[in-house]
Scaffold this motif. Structure first.
Motif, short mmCIF file in Angstrom:
data_model
loop_
_atom_site.label_atom_id
_atom_site.label_comp_id
_atom_site.label_asym_id
_atom_site.label_seq_id
_atom_site.Cartn_x
_atom_site.Cartn_y
_atom_site.Cartn_z
N VAL A 3 0.83 -1.20 0.00
CA VAL A 3 0.00 0.00 0.00
C VAL A 3 0.87 1.26 0.00
CG1 VAL A 3 -0.33 0.13 2.50
CG2 VAL A 3 -2.05 1.07 1.00
N TYR A 4 2.00 1.21 0.68
CA TYR A 4 2.89 2.37 0.72
C TYR A 4 3.57 2.58 -0.64
CZ TYR A 4 2.18 2.53 5.72
OH TYR A 4 1.61 2.63 6.97
N ALA A 7 0.94 3.97 -3.02
CA ALA A 7 0.66 5.37 -2.69
C ALA A 7 1.79 6.27 -3.19
CB ALA A 7 0.46 5.54 -1.19
N THR A 13 -1.25 9.94 -0.28
CA THR A 13 -0.98 9.39 1.04
C THR A 13 -1.68 8.03 1.13
OG1 THR A 13 -2.95 10.32 2.09
CG2 THR A 13 -0.97 11.72 2.04
N VAL A 14 -1.27 7.24 2.10
CA VAL A 14 -1.91 5.94 2.29
C VAL A 14 -3.39 6.15 2.63
CG1 VAL A 14 -1.95 3.87 3.74
CG2 VAL A 14 0.23 4.78 2.91
N THR A 18 -6.38 4.47 0.48
CA THR A 18 -7.32 3.51 1.04
C THR A 18 -8.75 4.02 1.04
OG1 THR A 18 -6.78 4.24 3.29
CG2 THR A 18 -5.59 2.32 2.43
#
Length: 79
Positions: A3-4, A7, A13-14, A18
């Protein structure tokens, strides 16, 4: 961790990521980037093998002197 990375690639940003992406889609992107990285590793490995083989010598057609020079040894000649 995926996810990082996603992003970062998307400039988000995460939290933003999300909020705007389902976990199903996130898993799909993670699988895509993993497959792309595997392909790149295979491509680099094949390129390294091809580069190593460019200096290869065909011992079947090499003369005894060439073989001796390659292996640093004298080769006995048949009489």
């Amino acid at each position: 961790m995926a996810v990082y990375g996603l992003a970062l690639k998307l400039g988000m940003t995460v939290e933003q990521l999300t909020q705007n992406m389902t976990w199903h889609e996130l898993r799909g992107w993670s699988a895509y980037f993993e497959a792309a990285a595997d392909d790149e590793r295979r491509r680099k490995g094949k390129a390294a093998i091809d580069e190593d083989q460019s200096d290869a010598v065909d011992l079947g057609s090499a003369s005894k002197e060439e073989i001796a020079a390659i292996f640093g040894a004298k080769i006995a000649t048949r009489h």
